[in-house]
Design a protein around this motif. Sequence first.
Motif, mmCIF file in Angstrom:
data_model
loop_
_atom_site.group_PDB
_atom_site.id
_atom_site.type_symbol
_atom_site.label_atom_id
_atom_site.label_comp_id
_atom_site.label_asym_id
_atom_site.label_seq_id
_atom_site.Cartn_x
_atom_site.Cartn_y
_atom_site.Cartn_z
ATOM 1 N N PRO A 163 98.064 42.445 8.615
ATOM 2 C CA PRO A 163 98.486 41.616 9.744
ATOM 3 C C PRO A 163 97.459 41.532 10.858
ATOM 4 O O PRO A 163 97.494 40.615 11.672
ATOM 5 N N LEU A 164 96.538 42.506 10.934
ATOM 6 C CA LEU A 164 95.573 42.560 12.021
ATOM 7 C C LEU A 164 94.171 42.245 11.513
ATOM 8 O O LEU A 164 93.907 42.277 10.319
ATOM 9 N N THR A 165 93.259 41.957 12.441
ATOM 10 C CA THR A 165 91.848 41.843 12.090
ATOM 11 C C THR A 165 91.263 43.240 11.920
ATOM 12 O O THR A 165 91.872 44.244 12.295
ATOM 13 N N VAL A 180 100.194 45.940 17.142
ATOM 14 C CA VAL A 180 100.714 45.250 15.956
ATOM 15 C C VAL A 180 101.763 44.219 16.362
ATOM 16 O O VAL A 180 101.746 43.075 15.897
ATOM 17 N N PHE A 181 102.684 44.608 17.241
ATOM 18 C CA PHE A 181 103.751 43.697 17.648
ATOM 19 C C PHE A 181 103.185 42.484 18.369
ATOM 20 O O PHE A 181 103.533 41.339 18.048
ATOM 21 N N TRP A 182 102.308 42.718 19.328
ATOM 22 C CA TRP A 182 101.815 41.608 20.156
ATOM 23 C C TRP A 182 100.900 40.684 19.369
ATOM 24 O O TRP A 182 100.908 39.467 19.570
ATOM 25 N N ASN A 183 100.115 41.235 18.445
ATOM 26 C CA ASN A 183 99.170 40.416 17.700
ATOM 27 C C ASN A 183 99.806 39.769 16.469
ATOM 28 O O ASN A 183 99.568 38.594 16.194
ATOM 29 N N ALA A 184 100.631 40.527 15.731
ATOM 30 C CA ALA A 184 101.166 40.026 14.467
ATOM 31 C C ALA A 184 102.523 39.353 14.608
ATOM 32 O O ALA A 184 102.834 38.428 13.854
ATOM 33 N N ALA A 236 96.564 41.822 23.096
ATOM 34 C CA ALA A 236 97.248 42.958 22.476
ATOM 35 C C ALA A 236 96.608 44.278 22.882
ATOM 36 O O ALA A 236 97.312 45.258 23.182
ATOM 37 N N MET A 237 95.279 44.315 22.902
ATOM 38 C CA MET A 237 94.588 45.542 23.284
ATOM 39 C C MET A 237 94.846 45.899 24.745
ATOM 40 O O MET A 237 95.032 47.067 25.086
ATOM 41 N N ALA A 238 94.831 44.887 25.611
ATOM 42 C CA ALA A 238 95.062 45.147 27.031
ATOM 43 C C ALA A 238 96.466 45.713 27.253
ATOM 44 O O ALA A 238 96.654 46.685 28.007
#
Length: 472
Positions: A383-385, A15-19, A28-30
Amino acid sequence: MTGVWALLAFVGVIVFWNAVVKRNIGEAMAIGFVAVCGFALVGGVAGGSAWHSIGEAVLDAMQEEVTFAGLAFVFMSYLLTRTPVLDRLIDLLNSGLGRLRGGSVYTATVAGGAFGAIAHVGAAVTAAVGSVTVPWMKRSGVKPELAATVVAGGAGMGVSFPFSATMFILVGGLAAQGVMQPDEIVAPLALAGLWCLGYRIVLVWYLVRRNGIEPMSRADLLPLRQSLRTGWTSLLLFLPILVPLLLTRGPVAEALGTYSGVGEQLKKPVVLSDGTALAAQPYAMPDVISLVTWIPVLMIALVLVLGRRHLPRTAAGWRTTIAGAAPSFGVIGITIVAAFSASNVLADLGLAGQLKQVLTGLDAPAWLMAVAIGVIVVATAVPLTASATMAAIGPVAVVALVGAGIPAPVAAAAVLIFASTEGASPPSGAPIYVASGIARVDPVKTFLPLLRYYCLPILGLGVLIAVGVLPV
């Protein structure tokens, strides 16, 4: 409770890295997977070395059939955008529905379902369908903000039908934890998607009458005979889905299995993530003909045939085409592999058993659990896909519903329906801005209609599916 804390860290980092940092979901997943690995290295894993567990998790993720299928569908969707095959399909739908009052709106909705069932990417569904139907809707007297709302509201059908990358991310995590097998989700999700499409059609009926929308102009309609003559081959796009389904389910599959002797052999006993051993079961046709492998393969082959005149004919042209698809391969590929790898490591950290302990402390009826899980998934999808949401909390949401007595395939279908609200969840849904750009309307004007007509009702549909009111 190391597994639970690792899961919370995984979700928080994504959430932090993507949003917040505004980086893509692959990154973000990595990084989320690295965070999970940190817990494994510090806290250790049951029955072995943390480094060995991490290595095996990545290797298993790269060998998953759903990893291949997810990437294959990305390539198939990319090829479709370079051919007029789907445009002809939309022309066909328009020839049949355009003469109805509000026919352009019905066309946009049905085409969104058809495109979503094939291509699955929300923004792509909006762009492909909206670029044709939004101008037609506006010429038919539909307000620009309503046209944008209808097209953006249909983007979620890319998730609510099999076989999206989002579905692969969810079922990969569930399969890694021993909750369910990938093929078990196909029929429930297809029926759930039809419920969602049916709701959208009923909604269009209401909107047409509320807004006084009239039939489309005759100048915008192709005669059905002409659209069939030029675009009948676009209907063949459904064959790569129907043929493997017929060969793996129903009387044809049963006869084929009997003739080939598939059911005479037993599979190895299955040991679930909590150590439970299941008795050996006979093989069935879905075990030898994988839907998630053959559907994208057949679809790509058919698109290559149908769109051959519009695709490259030289090696240099194909290198350019494949290079154009590379960014999507990178993001989706990293997302799927990282999601599966994290699920594997979380399983080694004992997450399933720890969640079971947590869930046994909850004493909520199935309907209340479904509402709570639905709200959490929908809120996360803002906030995310949908893919990021499923990677972060999808398997846990399904496990929670299973703990409340809901069958795993039904729970998985409901969770995907919850996540399909991403395109209709302001203010961050990408399809909102694609549709608003095509319609040339302020996106803010679509926010409340999207919440009222799509986001909250789809949440309600997911709850009804989970508790069995709407059978799947």
